[in-house]
Design a protein around this motif. Sequence first.
Motif, PDB file in Angstrom:
ATOM      1  N   UNK A  63       0.962  -1.190  -0.087  1.00  0.00           N
ATOM      2  CA  UNK A  63      -0.132  -0.013  -0.038  1.00  0.00           C
ATOM      3  C   UNK A  63       1.015   1.195  -0.106  1.00  0.00           C
ATOM      4  N   UNK A  64       1.981   0.974   0.397  1.00  0.00           N
ATOM      5  CA  UNK A  64       2.900   2.165   0.606  1.00  0.00           C
ATOM      6  C   UNK A  64       3.680   2.517  -0.659  1.00  0.00           C
ATOM      7  N   UNK A  65       4.018   1.581  -1.663  1.00  0.00           N
ATOM      8  CA  UNK A  65       4.464   2.026  -3.077  1.00  0.00           C
ATOM      9  C   UNK A  65       4.387   3.559  -3.673  1.00  0.00           C
ATOM     10  N   UNK A  66       2.910   3.694  -3.739  1.00  0.00           N
ATOM     11  CA  UNK A  66       2.649   5.302  -4.340  1.00  0.00           C
ATOM     12  C   UNK A  66       3.013   6.106  -3.540  1.00  0.00           C
ATOM     13  N   UNK A  67       3.231   6.138  -2.240  1.00  0.00           N
ATOM     14  CA  UNK A  67       3.654   7.263  -1.200  1.00  0.00           C
ATOM     15  C   UNK A  67       5.418   7.253  -1.092  1.00  0.00           C
ATOM     16  N   UNK A  68       5.896   6.305  -1.537  1.00  0.00           N
ATOM     17  CA  UNK A  68       7.343   6.182  -1.253  1.00  0.00           C
ATOM     18  C   UNK A  68       8.060   7.543  -1.729  1.00  0.00           C
ATOM     19  N   UNK A  69       7.736   8.152  -2.884  1.00  0.00           N
ATOM     20  CA  UNK A  69       8.330   9.263  -3.313  1.00  0.00           C
ATOM     21  C   UNK A  69       8.192  10.341  -2.352  1.00  0.00           C
ATOM     22  N   UNK A  70       6.821  10.606  -1.851  1.00  0.00           N
ATOM     23  CA  UNK A  70       6.675  11.757  -0.933  1.00  0.00           C
ATOM     24  C   UNK A  70       7.606  11.651   0.317  1.00  0.00           C
ATOM     25  N   UNK A  71       7.712  10.265   0.788  1.00  0.00           N
ATOM     26  CA  UNK A  71       8.421  10.111   1.896  1.00  0.00           C
ATOM     27  C   UNK A  71      10.183  10.366   1.621  1.00  0.00           C
ATOM     28  N   UNK A  72      10.634  10.013   0.387  1.00  0.00           N
ATOM     29  CA  UNK A  72      11.985  10.244   0.078  1.00  0.00           C
ATOM     30  C   UNK A  72      12.171  11.815  -0.159  1.00  0.00           C
ATOM     31  N   UNK A  73      11.183  12.314  -0.897  1.00  0.00           N
ATOM     32  CA  UNK A  73      11.319  13.834  -0.942  1.00  0.00           C
ATOM     33  C   UNK A  73      11.461  14.454   0.302  1.00  0.00           C
ATOM     34  N   UNK A  74      10.741  14.143   1.378  1.00  0.00           N
ATOM     35  CA  UNK A  74      10.612  14.773   2.693  1.00  0.00           C
ATOM     36  C   UNK A  74      11.928  14.440   3.366  1.00  0.00           C
ATOM     37  N   UNK A  75      12.498  13.128   3.459  1.00  0.00           N
ATOM     38  CA  UNK A  75      13.702  12.915   4.053  1.00  0.00           C
ATOM     39  C   UNK A  75      14.606  13.578   3.297  1.00  0.00           C
ATOM     40  N   UNK A  76      14.838  13.562   2.228  1.00  0.00           N
ATOM     41  CA  UNK A  76      15.757  14.355   1.390  1.00  0.00           C
ATOM     42  C   UNK A  76      15.885  15.825   2.016  1.00  0.00           C
ATOM     43  N   UNK A  77      14.807  16.524   2.124  1.00  0.00           N
ATOM     44  CA  UNK A  77      14.664  17.940   2.605  1.00  0.00           C
ATOM     45  C   UNK A  77      14.935  17.987   4.175  1.00  0.00           C
ATOM     46  N   UNK A  78      14.270  17.231   4.887  1.00  0.00           N
ATOM     47  CA  UNK A  78      14.603  17.172   6.338  1.00  0.00           C
ATOM     48  C   UNK A  78      14.910  15.768   6.660  1.00  0.00           C
ATOM     49  N   UNK A  79      16.027  15.301   6.891  1.00  0.00           N
ATOM     50  CA  UNK A  79      16.679  13.702   7.041  1.00  0.00           C
ATOM     51  C   UNK A  79      16.060  13.448   8.552  1.00  0.00           C
ATOM     52  N   UNK A  80      15.862  14.500   9.641  1.00  0.00           N
ATOM     53  CA  UNK A  80      15.566  14.255  10.882  1.00  0.00           C
ATOM     54  C   UNK A  80      13.926  14.030  11.052  1.00  0.00           C
ATOM     55  N   UNK A  81      13.218  14.022  10.118  1.00  0.00           N
ATOM     56  CA  UNK A  81      11.765  13.727  10.255  1.00  0.00           C
ATOM     57  C   UNK A  81      11.478  12.309  10.873  1.00  0.00           C
ATOM     58  N   UNK A  82      10.591  12.391  11.904  1.00  0.00           N
ATOM     59  CA  UNK A  82      10.244  11.246  12.478  1.00  0.00           C
ATOM     60  C   UNK A  82       9.212  10.462  11.407  1.00  0.00           C
ATOM     61  N   UNK A  83       9.374   9.060  11.883  1.00  0.00           N
ATOM     62  CA  UNK A  83       8.333   8.086  10.989  1.00  0.00           C
ATOM     63  C   UNK A  83       7.026   8.583  11.403  1.00  0.00           C
ATOM     64  N   UNK A  84       6.606   9.016  12.658  1.00  0.00           N
ATOM     65  CA  UNK A  84       5.385   9.440  13.073  1.00  0.00           C
ATOM     66  C   UNK A  84       4.756  10.477  12.174  1.00  0.00           C
ATOM     67  N   UNK A  85       5.712  11.430  12.222  1.00  0.00           N
ATOM     68  CA  UNK A  85       5.463  12.780  11.135  1.00  0.00           C
ATOM     69  C   UNK A  85       5.034  12.346   9.638  1.00  0.00           C
ATOM     70  N   UNK A  86       5.980  11.734   9.224  1.00  0.00           N
ATOM     71  CA  UNK A  86       5.989  11.125   7.776  1.00  0.00           C
ATOM     72  C   UNK A  86       4.509  10.291   7.681  1.00  0.00           C
ATOM     73  N   UNK A  87       4.077   9.401   8.583  1.00  0.00           N
ATOM     74  CA  UNK A  87       2.861   8.649   8.517  1.00  0.00           C
ATOM     75  C   UNK A  87       1.777   9.526   8.499  1.00  0.00           C
TER      76      UNK A  87
END
Length: 158
Positions: A63-87
Amino acid sequence: MIGRETRVLLRHYLEEGASKAEVARRLGVSRRTVHRWIASGQLDRELDDEAVRYGPRRPAPSKLDPYKGIIGARLAAYPKLSAVRLHREVRAAGYAGGYDQVKRYVREVRPRESEEPRTCFSLDGVAPLTGHEWARMRLSVDLEISVTNAWCEGAVRG
């Protein structure tokens, strides 16, 4: 995968004219299993003892496949973002899966900081102690019960 003995029996029963349901009863397997063995070409394999070698499996879609790009982009910009926030962010974008899947993915793709070794013990607070300096500072005392190490100089900064 079926073994050599089962394959021989399966061929034999089919050559005798037994129905696939009868073959399944005699072998103690499901009729669907017999149909699958025949369809996959298991009967046509040579009768050798060599095991079947399978290649690596394709990764199952998630289910996460379509959203992996969003997570990757957010982590590239803000590497310290928590998984809770990304969720929370991917849920707002329409993700219907659970937090654990996001957490595992974030753990895999989060950029890692390279850890440089740091000085733990130093006489001047900058340069690490050498082996010679450690040996000079160490004082060994033999007692009847055990050997005790003591430091003959003051506290070491670091």
